[in-house]
Design an enzyme around this catalytic site. Sequence first.
Site, short mmCIF file in Angstrom:
data_model
loop_
_atom_site.label_atom_id
_atom_site.label_comp_id
_atom_site.label_asym_id
_atom_site.label_seq_id
_atom_site.Cartn_x
_atom_site.Cartn_y
_atom_site.Cartn_z
N GLY A 185 -48.51 51.56 41.99
CA GLY A 185 -49.01 50.93 43.33
C GLY A 185 -50.49 50.61 43.39
N GLY B 119 -53.21 48.13 44.93
CA GLY B 119 -53.48 47.49 46.40
C GLY B 119 -54.53 47.99 46.86
N GLN B 120 -54.69 47.97 48.25
CA GLN B 120 -55.92 48.27 48.93
C GLN B 120 -56.42 49.60 48.90
OE1 GLN B 120 -55.40 48.73 53.13
NE2 GLN B 120 -57.69 48.11 53.75
N ILE C 39 -46.91 46.32 39.43
CA ILE C 39 -45.93 45.36 39.04
C ILE C 39 -46.68 44.29 38.45
CG2 ILE C 39 -43.78 46.04 40.38
CD1 ILE C 39 -44.72 43.87 42.44
N TYR D 150 -40.63 49.12 58.63
CA TYR D 150 -41.53 49.82 57.76
C TYR D 150 -41.50 51.43 58.62
CZ TYR D 150 -46.16 51.27 56.35
OH TYR D 150 -47.40 52.12 56.17
N LYS E 285 -40.70 54.85 56.93
CA LYS E 285 -41.71 56.02 56.74
C LYS E 285 -41.17 57.28 57.42
CE LYS E 285 -44.89 54.20 54.27
NZ LYS E 285 -45.34 54.62 52.72
N ILE F 98 -56.12 51.21 57.68
CA ILE F 98 -57.48 51.39 56.70
C ILE F 98 -58.20 50.09 56.59
CG2 ILE F 98 -58.07 52.37 54.26
CD1 ILE F 98 -56.32 54.52 55.77
#
Length: 315
Positions: free
Chosen positions: A9, A12-13, A36, A142, A146, A172
């Site tokens: 991943g 991402g950010q 991906i 989500y 988590k 973030i």
Amino acid sequence: MEERIIILGANGQIGSELAAALRTKFGAPNIITSDIREPKSLAEEEVFELANVLDKDKLKSLFEQYKPTQVYLLAAMLSATGEQYPQKAWDLNMNGLLNVLDLAVELGIQKIFWPSSIAVFGPNSPKIDTPQYCVMDPNSIYGISKLAGERLCEYYHKRYGLDIRSIRYPGIISWKTEPGGGTTDYAVHIYFEALRQGAYTSFLSENTELPMLYMPDAVRGTLELMDAPAEQLTIRSSYNLAGMSFTPTDIAKEIQKILPNFEISYSDNDPRQAIADSWPKRIEDDYARKDWGWNPSFDLEAMTKDMIENLKSTI
Ligand code: SER
């Protein structure tokens, strides 16, 4: 011993900036990024592999090929997108993690990083100075994924001795890669729109206070946790970590100090408001401070100056 690190991943950010920091620290050829989709750009010495964390066979062959000493699992679906696709969010967030944990045990990978979130707290958790241990009743898919993930991390540590480390990231904020699908994304978009349009409509209401962290602190904190001696770590679920807390009004005022004509307005009835309302306003991070010396360096004012300065030259 030389480290070889796979980041799953990585586009991402958080992944894009952690990858840059890890390349600087360990050398680009030792950092294998994966996602991906192909990254927008790749320097000659940088390594990238296409992989979906739900494809366990592909992950296994990636791990066997590169023999990583560390894996960072950053592929996940965030809170707002998760509410649109709850089953997909559960599948990606849980089975991606299980695949990595199982393969780490099977192949003897030394160290794993997996991010948790302030989303593990819920409406009955204390909202102010939320402690490490308290009622946790997340009500977003989500947050539920988590919290379940945290329990799995601790379980794999206790049962199989896996050295897995984790942080409950606040929202973030960064300027290099925009976040996607989160409830705290407004605090990034507001800076982009302040410079592009001079105005921003916040999808969270004016007094919605949430814990946030500036990317340079997030990256430093993550690397510090990964460097900490294992025996110092008393938490193998996930560490609370605080940077700053603010509302949309606070951030708008700070932007107006630099861009006096900036205007903020607020939209009604956004589904992200309910998610934000279920999360803490300010969290306590004593364990991170005590166990591995966590100390954030950016407050809202310093972050705002840095964000605007950097964005001015990029957008
Ligand atoms: N920033 C994330 C989100 O808003 C929380 O971990 O979904």
